[in-house]
Design an enzyme around this catalytic site. Sequence first.
Site, short mmCIF file in Angstrom:
data_model
loop_
_atom_site.label_atom_id
_atom_site.label_comp_id
_atom_site.label_asym_id
_atom_site.label_seq_id
_atom_site.Cartn_x
_atom_site.Cartn_y
_atom_site.Cartn_z
N ASP A 4 -0.64 65.46 36.71
CA ASP A 4 -1.47 63.92 36.44
C ASP A 4 -3.22 64.84 36.40
O ASP A 4 -4.05 64.11 35.74
CB ASP A 4 -0.72 62.79 36.30
CG ASP A 4 0.22 62.47 35.51
OD1 ASP A 4 0.24 63.11 34.72
OD2 ASP A 4 0.66 62.14 36.08
N LYS A 9 3.39 66.36 27.75
CA LYS A 9 2.91 65.25 27.95
C LYS A 9 2.95 65.06 26.78
O LYS A 9 3.71 65.19 25.84
CB LYS A 9 1.87 65.60 28.99
CG LYS A 9 1.50 66.00 30.80
CD LYS A 9 3.48 64.85 31.35
CE LYS A 9 3.18 64.87 32.69
NZ LYS A 9 4.09 64.55 33.37
N ARG A 18 -1.25 69.01 26.81
CA ARG A 18 -2.02 68.91 27.50
C ARG A 18 -2.51 69.57 28.27
O ARG A 18 -4.32 70.07 28.86
CB ARG A 18 -2.16 67.89 28.67
CG ARG A 18 -2.73 67.02 29.50
CD ARG A 18 -3.08 66.64 30.12
NE ARG A 18 -2.00 64.84 30.49
CZ ARG A 18 -0.87 64.24 30.70
NH1 ARG A 18 -1.01 64.42 31.96
NH2 ARG A 18 -0.84 62.97 30.68
N ARG A 23 -5.71 60.20 29.12
CA ARG A 23 -6.02 61.11 30.41
C ARG A 23 -7.14 62.24 29.96
O ARG A 23 -8.27 62.77 30.56
CB ARG A 23 -4.81 61.91 31.42
CG ARG A 23 -3.96 60.82 32.31
CD ARG A 23 -3.64 61.54 33.31
NE ARG A 23 -3.25 60.87 34.36
CZ ARG A 23 -1.83 60.14 34.14
NH1 ARG A 23 -1.28 60.55 32.64
NH2 ARG A 23 -1.16 59.36 34.74
#
Length: 162
Positions: free
Chosen positions: A43, A70, A74, A118
């Site tokens: 992450d 994800k 990502r 994120r």
Amino acid sequence: MGADIKFTNKHMEGGEEIGDIIVKSSKLSGVEIPAARAASMIDEYPILAVAAAFATGKTIMRGIGELRVKECDRLKAIVDGLRANGVTVEDGDDWIIIHGNSGNVKGGGLVKTHLDHRIAMSFLIMGLATKNAVEIDDASPIKTSFPNFQQIMNDLGAEFSN
């Protein structure tokens, strides 16, 4: 990468070690992150990629194919966001090589977040140090995971507009 980071006030809470992190501006150097590290830091790759863009030299990240499954792909979002902001990136199925710009990142690009908090937060942080503002297409996912993110960014000098 040569970052000036210190950990203080370390203690256990809820079965996890926590503490305060003190970070000072420093010149970063590219590094190679082996595939064996990927699972323990999966992450963190979006913000690490942003840091690598400002480093001197190449940062190689291997074994990160899990990023493709994800909230979105990502890995592709990271690569596209870096490229949109003037960073040279090579990529494959489960690796990327980021060619750091020695602290001189152009910015000015629009980053598609794919509703991934994120990606959104990492590229907004990138915009604090780029020559031109970084724009993201949607900040709404941030509120779910980090409701006071915008206030903290504002305190650091960020400017948000809709």
